[in-house]
Write a protein that holds these residues in place. Structure first.
Motif, short mmCIF file in Angstrom:
data_model
loop_
_atom_site.label_atom_id
_atom_site.label_comp_id
_atom_site.label_asym_id
_atom_site.label_seq_id
_atom_site.Cartn_x
_atom_site.Cartn_y
_atom_site.Cartn_z
N THR A 242 0.43 -6.29 12.12
CA THR A 242 0.98 -5.48 11.04
C THR A 242 0.14 -4.23 10.85
O THR A 242 -1.05 -4.21 11.16
CB THR A 242 1.00 -6.26 9.71
N HIS B 114 0.28 -2.74 7.72
CA HIS B 114 -0.05 -2.79 6.30
C HIS B 114 -0.04 -4.25 5.84
O HIS B 114 0.73 -5.06 6.34
CB HIS B 114 0.97 -2.00 5.47
N PRO C 25 4.49 -4.84 2.39
CA PRO C 25 5.57 -3.95 2.85
C PRO C 25 5.46 -2.57 2.19
O PRO C 25 5.17 -2.46 1.00
CB PRO C 25 6.84 -4.66 2.40
N VAL C 26 5.68 -1.54 2.98
CA VAL C 26 5.61 -0.18 2.48
C VAL C 26 6.97 0.47 2.66
O VAL C 26 7.58 0.38 3.72
CB VAL C 26 4.53 0.63 3.25
N GLU C 27 7.45 1.11 1.61
CA GLU C 27 8.73 1.80 1.68
C GLU C 27 8.52 3.26 1.29
O GLU C 27 7.68 3.57 0.44
CB GLU C 27 9.73 1.16 0.73
N ASN C 28 9.28 4.13 1.93
CA ASN C 28 9.22 5.54 1.56
C ASN C 28 9.96 5.75 0.24
O ASN C 28 11.02 5.18 0.02
CB ASN C 28 9.85 6.41 2.65
N ALA C 29 9.40 6.57 -0.59
CA ALA C 29 10.02 6.87 -1.88
C ALA C 29 10.52 8.31 -1.86
O ALA C 29 9.93 9.20 -2.47
CB ALA C 29 9.02 6.66 -3.01
#
Length: 95
Positions: free
Chosen positions: A52, A54, A57-61
């Motif tokens: 992984t 990160h 979980p990483v999401e674009n904003a």
């Protein structure tokens, strides 16, 4: 992996650090301990662990891409030091 004083001196020289004798001795011990901890990680069985980037979980904003009204050419250029043909005039920086 054992790190020795010469290796610490080499790293210090590359980093342009002037270290005293006490600092060299201390850093040699510290770096050796750190590398010992890293070596312990090699003992872990990670065959079934998914790599992984990160830990969570990483999401674009991103905001919505909506067309809006603009301020207009005249208003945009009103504070420009110099304008020509509805464009900003700037000093030449590349020859």
């Amino acid at each position: 992996m054992k790190i020795n004083r010469e290796q610490v001196e080499h790293v210090a020289r590359l980093a342009r650090l002037a270290l005293s004798e006490d600092e060299l001795a201390s850093l040699t011990d510290d770096m050796d301990a750190i590398l010992g901890y890293v070596e312990k990680l090699n003992e872990l069985d990670t065959d079934h662990i998914i790599p992984t980037a990160h830990a969570v979980p990483v999401e674009n904003a991103f905001r919505e891409d909506c067309a809006g009204s603009s301020i207009g050419t005249d208003k945009a250029l009103q504070n420009a030091p110099e304008a020509s043909d509805n464009c900003f005039v700037v000093p030449k920086v590349i020859e």
